[in-house]
Design an enzyme around this catalytic site. Structure first.
Site, PDB file in Angstrom:
ATOM      1  N   ASP A  90       0.868  -1.174   0.000  1.00  0.00           N
ATOM      2  CA  ASP A  90       0.000   0.000   0.000  1.00  0.00           C
ATOM      3  C   ASP A  90       0.912   1.233   0.000  1.00  0.00           C
ATOM      4  O   ASP A  90       2.099   1.153   0.304  1.00  0.00           O
ATOM      5  CB  ASP A  90      -0.961   0.001   1.191  1.00  0.00           C
ATOM      6  CG  ASP A  90      -2.166   0.911   0.913  1.00  0.00           C
ATOM      7  OD1 ASP A  90      -2.069   1.764   0.001  1.00  0.00           O
ATOM      8  OD2 ASP A  90      -3.197   0.789   1.596  1.00  0.00           O
TER       9      ASP A  90
HETATM   10  C1  BGC Z   1      -4.984   3.248  -0.166  1.00  0.00           C
HETATM   11  C2  BGC Z   1      -5.001   2.227  -1.269  1.00  0.00           C
HETATM   12  C3  BGC Z   1      -4.792   2.912  -2.595  1.00  0.00           C
HETATM   13  C4  BGC Z   1      -3.507   3.697  -2.561  1.00  0.00           C
HETATM   14  C5  BGC Z   1      -3.201   4.428  -3.852  1.00  0.00           C
HETATM   15  C6  BGC Z   1      -3.783   4.138  -0.243  1.00  0.00           C
HETATM   16  O1  BGC Z   1      -3.912   5.192   0.648  1.00  0.00           O
HETATM   17  O2  BGC Z   1      -5.047   2.605   1.083  1.00  0.00           O
HETATM   18  O3  BGC Z   1      -6.221   1.531  -1.248  1.00  0.00           O
HETATM   19  O4  BGC Z   1      -4.811   1.975  -3.620  1.00  0.00           O
HETATM   20  O5  BGC Z   1      -3.580   4.652  -1.528  1.00  0.00           O
HETATM   21  O6  BGC Z   1      -4.027   5.503  -4.035  1.00  0.00           O
END
Ligand code: BGC
Length: 751
Positions: free
Chosen positions: A301
């Site tokens: 993540d």
């Molecule tokens: C989120 C993810 C997301 C990523 C990219 C993160 O803050 O938890 O679900 O895919 O950001 O935007």
């Protein structure tokens, strides 16, 4: 409402200090990696497709192995980290931001070997960031709505649409596929997930992602694992027993990964039992890669990577969105022997394999115009099969347009718009710019206009409800009052409770007092408490209803569509009844990177102890004998169904369940027939679990025999010593239309 500003939230906020520190400390090292990549892409080189591994008849494994042999160390490092995200200050240092496509991130390719850039976009209920990129995306109903359809075909249509729109917009990888189990209904991302049951959620995310990936995008399932609340998500340690972990949260992933064979799994921000998920060997290697034989790559993540050596050894394959740990530091670790070449090769091989397996190399993206009309139709149909009719006293619904002279449409924005869910899942509303992180985004789909269109001869009047007295007066003079209420939620925050905000409970109560023929339409991404429920005639849970939500809702209210959805999560009477009545929050000083890095090694700063264990959702309320507002699996239709003739043939591999469902009413309709099992007493399980279902379409008066084969795993328990095991003994199989209404029961012995 608890806001949690973190990595993703900081997108778009200039952190000048961060830039300076980076510039001072890491510039040389960073530039070494970035510059190497810069050379690779300096002339916007076209990928050279004239290579033996371009033969699509070869297996993805063989093709990946062939490419890997040709790669230099720098090229390999380039494949295991991202190159930044729009708005993030480091972009300033990215020599080629134009190589990105405006999504959450990108991974440089290797043009000389024909390996394209991986262009990633968030795409939970539609493609994100279309506003700032001057594009258009369909907003499907929220993922939790798709779960309420209990329909694998609808889930497939959902995924396929997102896959098509990703490609049309120039992306070849999705960051969708959220399947964290709803242990905590106040979790701000509940709308992005698929409810509280692992078998339902896993089956649906699997079908969704399988069909999305079939559009030649790299699929993704996330956030692995136990990212069950947003409060302190970057600092929290989710403490959970292995058995509960395997039978609930991980089972959803296991099923999803098994069905979709996704190119990627995203590890989550939080820690699980002491180790951060993106450096958790048990999760990434022992379970995901070894036991489940996951063939794709693990992507962190955004900002969820905390180390180089530990994360690499644990099984993280790709750091996003930048190269803090998997860029120059990883290269140095390889050169000094702290990370073996073989370990790096394994990360790279997995990324390459996913690119071949998901078709992004054989089918390069070609931008095109999103099918707006097709998208509206798909979104409407999914909403029609996902909105749950919770209450229909005296058959107030469907409304008969012919006999209504006046209708009051009440509620904030009900004249013009419906709400959507926020955060990285946010789809931008057409005709409007990106509203910014954690803004309330209303979609221009007008309940008022949709109601008017169905009742052209009725006097339809609108009241926003801002003045409760006026709204009540409007309701009083109308034949029927329809109140549209909402609860907005988003990534990076949790709800404090399940109460509708802005005094909407009081509004509903006042309207219902003025006119007992009151129908409430809920636009929520999770359960809501309903102190007024006994005083209204109808309740429809529309969730976040998507781009054409209002037409779908009106089609249900006026009976053009017979509702057929069922709740994928319990609606409790009160937050006091939840396993943790009070949300666990970080204390002052327990938030932020400095707190996590206090000891030099990343450590969570506080914990949530999921001591309810196996008792998630309905399993909790059943075991604790707590009455609920609306049970898991509940949902009404305009027709009625009868169940009969249960036959169960127990088996050690498959238990065959068959029964007859009859449509006993006068309308065609669909029933979601659910099969539950109570395990032998010495299995030590909650009273019952969902083990299968079938959505059956029946004409008025029609009967069908339904067969639900139940795989042994779904009747098994997970034992620390022996893994999955089917316990010998007596099982009760129960069948019916809701977890609380199971008219057919049969005892079987499995030995
Ligand atoms: C989120 C993810 C997301 C990523 C990219 C993160 O803050 O938890 O679900 O895919 O950001 O935007």
């Amino acid at each position: 409402m608890r806001m949690n500003i973190d990595w993703a939230a900081r997108r778009g906020i200039l952190v000048a200090a961060g830039v300076l520190v980076l510039a001072a400390v890491g510039l040389l090292a960073i530039h070494a990696t970035v510059f190497a990549q810069h050379r690779l892409h300096s002339a916007h080189e076209k990928e050279d497709r004239n290579h033996p591994w371009m033969d699509a008849k070869l297996s993805p494994d063989d093709r990946a192995a062939m490419v890997l042999k040709e790669m230099t160390l720098d090229e390999k490092i380039g494949l295991v980290h991202g190159m930044g995200m729009p708005g993030w200050p480091r972009d300033v240092q990215d020599p080629q931001p134009e190589l990105g496509n405006g999504g959450a991130g990108f991974v440089l390719g290797v043009p000389r070997l024909g390996i394209p850039i991986i262009q990633m976009s968030d795409a939970a209920y539609g493609v994100r960031s279309s506003g700032e990129n001057g594009r258009y995306s369909t907003a499907l109903p929220a993922n939790v709505a798709a779960a309420a359809s209990w329909d694998t075909t609808a889930a497939c249509a959902y995924g396929a649409l997102i896959g098509k729109e990703l490609r049309a917009q120039g992306y070849n990888m999705t960051l969708g596929g959220g399947v964290n189990i709803t242990r905590e209904p106040r979790n701000g991302r509940t709308f992005e997930y698929l409810g509280e049951d692992p078998i339902l959620a896993g089956t649906l995310v699997g079908n969704l992602m399988k069909c999305e990936q079939a559009q030649n995008v790299i699929g993704d399932i996330k956030h692995y694992a136990v990212n069950d609340q947003e409060s302190g998500r970057n600092e929290v340690d989710a403490i959970i027993g292995k058995r509960a972990l395997r039978e609930s949260d991980l089972l959803a992933f296991e099923i999803g990964v098994g069905i979709a064979d996704p190119g990627a799994v995203m590890c989550s921000y939080n820690a699980v039992n002491g180790d951060f998920a993106c450096e958790n060997k048990y999760l990434l290697t022992d379970v995901l890669k070894k036991e489940w034989e996951f063939k794709g790559f693990v992507v962190s993540d955004w900002g969820g990577t905390h180390s180089t050596v530990k994360a690499s050894a644990a099984g993280l394959d790709n750091e996003e969105p930048l190269d803090e740990f998997f860029g120059a530091k990883l290269k140095a670790a390889i050169e000094s022997g702290k990370v073996s070449q073989a370990e790096l090769d394994e990360h790279v091989r997995r990324v390459l394999r996913a690119e071949f397996a998901c078709g992004i190399i054989d089918h390069p993206t070609r931008k095109s115009v999103v099918d707006v009309l097709g998208g509206l139709e798909t979104a409407r149909k999914i909403e029609e099969s996902s909105a749950v009719l919770l209450k229909n006293e005296g058959g107030v619904l469907p409304l008969s347009a012919a006999s209504l002279k006046s209708i009051a449409v009440i509620g904030p924005h009900a004249d013009a718009e419906m709400i959507s869910g926020g955060g990285s899942a946010q789809v931008d509303a057409p005709g409007r710019p990106n509203a910014g992180w954690q803004a309330h985004v209303w979609f221009p789909t007008s309940p008022m206009k949709a109601v008017q269109a169905h009742a052209p001869h009725a006097n339809v009047e609108f009241g926003s409800g801002a003045d409760v007295g006026k709204a009540a007066a409007l309701a009083k003079k109308a034949d029927v009052a329809i109140v549209f209420v909402y609860q907005w939620m988003a990534e990076g925050m949790d709800l404090e409770n399940l109460t509708l905000p802005e005094g909407q409970d009081e509004l509903i109560a006042a309207v219902a007092k003025a006119n007992p023929k009151t129908i409430v339409v809920l636009e929520t991404g999770t359960a809501a408490t309903m102190p007024w429920v006994d005083h209204v005639s109808g309740v429809l849970e529309a969730w976040y209803a998507g781009s054409d939500g209002a037409n779908a809702v009106a089609n249900i209210l006026f009976g053009d569509v017979n509702p057929s959805a069922k709740l994928p999560m319990t609606f409790p009477k009160s937050v006091e009844d939840l396993p943790h009545p009070k949300l666990v929050q970080p204390e002052p000083g327990q938030s932020g990177e400095a707190a996590v890095m206090k000891t030099g090694e990343a450590k969570p700063t506080f914990s949530v102890n999921y001591d309810e264990g196996l008792k998630v959702g309905y399993k909790w309320y059943d075991a604790e004998r707590k009455a609920v507002l609306f049970p898991f699996g509940h949902g009404l239709s305009y027709t009625t169904f009868a169940y009969s003739g249960l036959k169960v043939a127990g088996g050690r591999k498959v238990t065959d369940v068959s029964f007859t469902v009859k449509n006993t009413g006068s309308r065609d309709g669909a029933e979601i027939a659910q099969v539950y099992a109570a395990l032998p007493a010495d299995a030590g399980e909650p009273p019952k679990r969902l083990v299968g279902w079938s959505k059956v379409w029946l004409k008025a008066g029609e009967s069908k025999e339904v067969r639900v084969p139940v795989a042994a795993k779904y009747l098994s328990i997970w034992d620390a010593g022996s893994g999955w095991k089917l316990v010998d003994g007596g099982y009760q199989i129960m069948v019916g239309g809701s977890s609380a209404e199971l008219p057919l029961k049969q005892q079987i012995l499995i030995k």
